[in-house]
Scaffold this motif. Sequence first.
Motif, PDB file in Angstrom:
ATOM      1  N   GLN A   1       0.786  -1.319  -0.202  1.00 11.48           N
ATOM      2  CA  GLN A   1      -0.060   0.008  -0.024  1.00 11.48           C
ATOM      3  C   GLN A   1       0.924   1.293  -0.083  1.00 11.48           C
ATOM      4  O   GLN A   1       0.527   2.141  -0.762  1.00 11.48           O
ATOM      5  N   GLU A   2       1.847   1.276   0.868  1.00 10.14           N
ATOM      6  CA  GLU A   2       2.669   2.219   0.660  1.00 10.14           C
ATOM      7  C   GLU A   2       3.446   2.430  -0.588  1.00 10.14           C
ATOM      8  O   GLU A   2       3.684   3.772  -1.005  1.00 10.14           O
TER       9      GLU A   2
ATOM     10  N   ARG B   1       2.135   1.784  -3.600  1.00  2.37           N
ATOM     11  CA  ARG B   1       1.237   2.289  -4.435  1.00  2.37           C
ATOM     12  C   ARG B   1       1.079   3.885  -4.250  1.00  2.37           C
ATOM     13  O   ARG B   1       0.881   4.727  -4.940  1.00  2.37           O
ATOM     14  N   LEU B   2       0.949   4.441  -2.955  1.00  2.09           N
ATOM     15  CA  LEU B   2       0.811   5.583  -2.386  1.00  2.09           C
ATOM     16  C   LEU B   2       2.122   6.459  -3.065  1.00  2.09           C
ATOM     17  O   LEU B   2       2.057   7.534  -3.466  1.00  2.09           O
ATOM     18  N   ALA B   3       3.128   5.856  -2.700  1.00  3.98           N
ATOM     19  CA  ALA B   3       4.728   6.670  -3.390  1.00  3.98           C
ATOM     20  C   ALA B   3       4.482   6.809  -4.917  1.00  3.98           C
ATOM     21  O   ALA B   3       4.777   7.713  -5.173  1.00  3.98           O
TER      22      ALA B   3
ATOM     23  N   GLU C   1       2.125   9.585  -5.766  1.00  2.00           N
ATOM     24  CA  GLU C   1       2.375  11.006  -5.326  1.00  2.00           C
ATOM     25  C   GLU C   1       3.478  11.525  -6.319  1.00  2.00           C
ATOM     26  O   GLU C   1       3.371  12.519  -6.856  1.00  2.00           O
TER      27      GLU C   1
ATOM     28  N   PRO D   1       7.800  12.248  -1.789  1.00  2.00           N
ATOM     29  CA  PRO D   1       6.315  11.730  -1.513  1.00  2.00           C
ATOM     30  C   PRO D   1       5.709  12.212  -0.286  1.00  2.00           C
ATOM     31  O   PRO D   1       6.162  11.097   0.784  1.00  2.00           O
TER      32      PRO D   1
ATOM     33  N   ARG E   1       2.990  12.299   2.053  1.00  2.00           N
ATOM     34  CA  ARG E   1       2.304  11.758   2.472  1.00  2.00           C
ATOM     35  C   ARG E   1       2.916  10.151   2.900  1.00  2.00           C
ATOM     36  O   ARG E   1       2.736   9.620   3.950  1.00  2.00           O
ATOM     37  N   THR E   2       3.463   9.538   1.681  1.00  2.00           N
ATOM     38  CA  THR E   2       4.087   8.317   1.871  1.00  2.00           C
ATOM     39  C   THR E   2       5.211   8.389   2.993  1.00  2.00           C
ATOM     40  O   THR E   2       5.494   7.382   4.026  1.00  2.00           O
TER      41      THR E   2
ATOM     42  N   THR F   1       3.247   8.257   6.500  1.00  2.15           N
ATOM     43  CA  THR F   1       2.729   7.269   6.908  1.00  2.15           C
ATOM     44  C   THR F   1       3.685   6.126   7.099  1.00  2.15           C
ATOM     45  O   THR F   1       3.697   5.248   7.969  1.00  2.15           O
ATOM     46  N   LEU F   2       4.992   6.187   6.262  1.00  2.59           N
ATOM     47  CA  LEU F   2       5.946   5.180   6.694  1.00  2.59           C
ATOM     48  C   LEU F   2       6.663   5.407   8.231  1.00  2.59           C
ATOM     49  O   LEU F   2       6.964   4.420   8.794  1.00  2.59           O
TER      50      LEU F   2
END
Length: 133
Positions: A30-31, A33-35, A38, A114, A116-117, A120-121
């Motif tokens: 999921q991380e 995909r988010l990266a 972004e 990125p 947000r990534t 969240t990491l």
Amino acid sequence: MTQLSPGAREPSLGQLVGEIGEDLSTLVRQELRLAKAEVRQETGKAGKAAGLLGGAGFAGYMVAVLVTLAVVFGLGNVMDLGWAALVVAAVWAVAGAILYTTGRTRMRRVDPTPERTVETLKEDARWARDLTR
């Protein structure tokens, strides 16, 4: 997590570790995909800014060539052609500086990190540390 029915045994350590591994694997996917999302978004911004800079350069070149000739010859009726060409060149230098400054400002707004990534990491790392305590 595995649900226990009344009277059932608790999951083994191996099962728990396996579930944690699956959860971490899902989280990492999921991380990623988010990266990717972004970075794709910021790349789009950079592409648009570069396109604007390129378009401004080409348009500026065409205008400079055609208008410069017309203005130089027009001013040549009231002053020497050499001075007329110098005045027109100074005007185009100012126009070029404005285009460059605007393009540079837009390019500075592009953020390749990125955010947000990264955040969240950090949260995931805190979560994983808390699991091991």
